[in-house]
Design a protein around this motif. Structure first.
Motif, PDB file in Angstrom:
ATOM      1  N   LYS A 285       0.811  -1.207   0.000  1.00 45.67           N
ATOM      2  CA  LYS A 285       0.000   0.000   0.000  1.00 45.67           C
ATOM      3  C   LYS A 285       0.851   1.267   0.000  1.00 45.67           C
ATOM      4  O   LYS A 285       1.956   1.305   0.542  1.00 45.67           O
ATOM      5  N   GLY A 286       0.310   2.293  -0.581  1.00 48.30           N
ATOM      6  CA  GLY A 286       0.897   3.626  -0.524  1.00 48.30           C
ATOM      7  C   GLY A 286       0.090   4.484   0.426  1.00 48.30           C
ATOM      8  O   GLY A 286      -0.490   3.972   1.380  1.00 48.30           O
ATOM      9  N   VAL A 287       0.025   5.791   0.162  1.00 49.53           N
ATOM     10  CA  VAL A 287      -0.703   6.693   1.036  1.00 49.53           C
ATOM     11  C   VAL A 287      -1.579   7.660   0.254  1.00 49.53           C
ATOM     12  O   VAL A 287      -1.330   7.940  -0.912  1.00 49.53           O
ATOM     13  N   THR A 288      -2.606   8.143   0.911  1.00 49.54           N
ATOM     14  CA  THR A 288      -3.430   9.223   0.407  1.00 49.54           C
ATOM     15  C   THR A 288      -3.086  10.490   1.184  1.00 49.54           C
ATOM     16  O   THR A 288      -2.996  10.456   2.416  1.00 49.54           O
ATOM     17  N   VAL A 289      -2.889  11.574   0.466  1.00 52.35           N
ATOM     18  CA  VAL A 289      -2.608  12.860   1.103  1.00 52.35           C
ATOM     19  C   VAL A 289      -3.860  13.707   1.016  1.00 52.35           C
ATOM     20  O   VAL A 289      -4.320  14.051  -0.062  1.00 52.35           O
ATOM     21  N   ASP A 290      -4.445  14.017   2.158  1.00 42.51           N
ATOM     22  CA  ASP A 290      -5.657  14.810   2.225  1.00 42.51           C
ATOM     23  C   ASP A 290      -5.278  16.256   2.449  1.00 42.51           C
ATOM     24  O   ASP A 290      -4.844  16.647   3.524  1.00 42.51           O
ATOM     25  N   ALA A 291      -5.424  17.063   1.393  1.00 43.88           N
ATOM     26  CA  ALA A 291      -4.995  18.457   1.446  1.00 43.88           C
ATOM     27  C   ALA A 291      -6.160  19.411   1.640  1.00 43.88           C
ATOM     28  O   ALA A 291      -6.096  20.572   1.293  1.00 43.88           O
ATOM     29  N   ILE A 292      -7.249  18.920   2.224  1.00 40.68           N
ATOM     30  CA  ILE A 292      -8.454  19.739   2.395  1.00 40.68           C
ATOM     31  C   ILE A 292      -8.181  21.024   3.164  1.00 40.68           C
ATOM     32  O   ILE A 292      -8.735  22.063   2.875  1.00 40.68           O
ATOM     33  N   ASP A 293      -7.344  20.915   4.198  1.00 41.62           N
ATOM     34  CA  ASP A 293      -7.155  22.051   5.092  1.00 41.62           C
ATOM     35  C   ASP A 293      -5.940  22.893   4.767  1.00 41.62           C
ATOM     36  O   ASP A 293      -5.568  23.766   5.519  1.00 41.62           O
ATOM     37  N   VAL A 294      -5.293  22.591   3.621  1.00 42.36           N
ATOM     38  CA  VAL A 294      -4.102  23.341   3.273  1.00 42.36           C
ATOM     39  C   VAL A 294      -4.476  24.733   2.825  1.00 42.36           C
ATOM     40  O   VAL A 294      -5.391  24.893   2.037  1.00 42.36           O
TER      41      VAL A 294
END
Length: 294
Positions: A285-294
């Motif tokens: 598995k890799g990762v998801t980057v959640d940039a909602i709050d950037v």
């Protein structure tokens, strides 16, 4: 999307995929994702419920990899532009030839830009770019990774960082976080789960952080729930690149892992696990980057 196929859960649309080829692409960067997507069925017990339809675009009728494998092109880049809006996924492989692409500013660079422009004009549709291995360098040069996180083959982390920095300075835009991951997903929507804050698979992207960490296993996917799709349109429009899901991968075999992720997010996590089993491949598995709050 194209045709409709029936499964036990009702009709499902076939997901249209376009592989963007150039001279000297890497064979496994294409063959790996192609095999994964070809194995995916909306209903694993029903061979007629094929989930993906894959096509190839090239500058010549036959596109040859750096290992000597030739794939017949279904269309040239001019025709691909005319049909681009129909495709749900655009895949860019890496390979030795990518450096000539960058040097000459040649295809698939223009096609990538056109694909994002289509998404920005119509964010209601879900579209994905998957760049395998050094294919991420093409996205970086076009400025399509600005404000996002990305990875590439470990031998080219520094090259990716340099290209991203140059693009950011050129466009006076946000920088890119280069991460040491199997694959990195940006602009995810349906696959974050009901409680993203409680999911260790998701990295919250800090405005000034350069996160580097080991990959961790994801939790299950909520992909393709219609109510979630409707709710996500406004959020998608506010995301970078019109909400285009952008996936970059590490070296060569990581394309298999990212393709399994793609199956999980566009079909179901259970189907992705079944494809992994059939291929006798250990999904990393890799990762998801959640940039909602950037």
């Amino acid at each position: 999307m194209s045709a409709i196929v029936d499964s036990n859960d009702g009709p499902n649309e076939i997901i249209k995929v376009l592989f963007a080829l150039y001279p000297g692409y890497d064979t496994l960067d294409v063959a790996g994702p192609l095999e994964v997507l070809n194995q995916a069925r909306h209903n694993p017990k029903d061979p007629s419920t094929k989930a993906f339809e894959c096509q190839f675009v090239g500058v010549e009728k036959g596109m040859t990899s750096s290992q000597g494998m030739t794939i017949r092109s279904d269309m040239d880049y001019e025709d691909a532009e005319d049909e681009l809006e129909e495709f749900d996924v655009l895949i860019v492989p890496g390979g030795d030839g990518i450096f000539e692409v960058l040097k000459n500013n040649s295809e698939p660079l223009n096609l990538l830009q056109k694909y994002v422009e289509i998404q920005e004009k119509n964010p209601a549709k879900e579209r994905t770019i998957l760049a395998v291995c050094t294919g991420s360098l093409a996205l970086a040069q076009k400025g399509l990774l600005e404000g996002l996180a990305a990875t590439t083959h470990p031998d080219y982390y520094t090259r990716l960082e340099t290209i991203c920095q140059e693009a950011s300075a050129r466009d006076m835009s946000m920088r890119t976080d280069v991460m040491e991951e199997r694959y990195v997903v940006n602009n995810a929507r349906f696959d974050l789960g009901e409680n993203p804050d409680e999911n260790p698979y998701i990295i919250k992207k800090a405005p000034q952080g350069h996160a580097r960490r080991k990959s961790i296993a994801r939790k299950g996917s909520n992909a393709w729930k219609e109510s979630r799709r409707r709710e996500s349109i406004a959020r998608r429009a506010s995301m970078p690149l019109g909400g285009t899901r952008v996936i970059t991968t590490g070296g060569i075999t990581a394309g298999l892992d990212a393709s399994l992720y793609l199956v999980g997010s566009l079909v179901s996590h259970e189907v992705a696990l079944e494809v992994s089993r059939v291929l006798q491949y250990n999904w990393v598995k890799g990762v998801t980057v959640d940039a909602i709050d950037v």
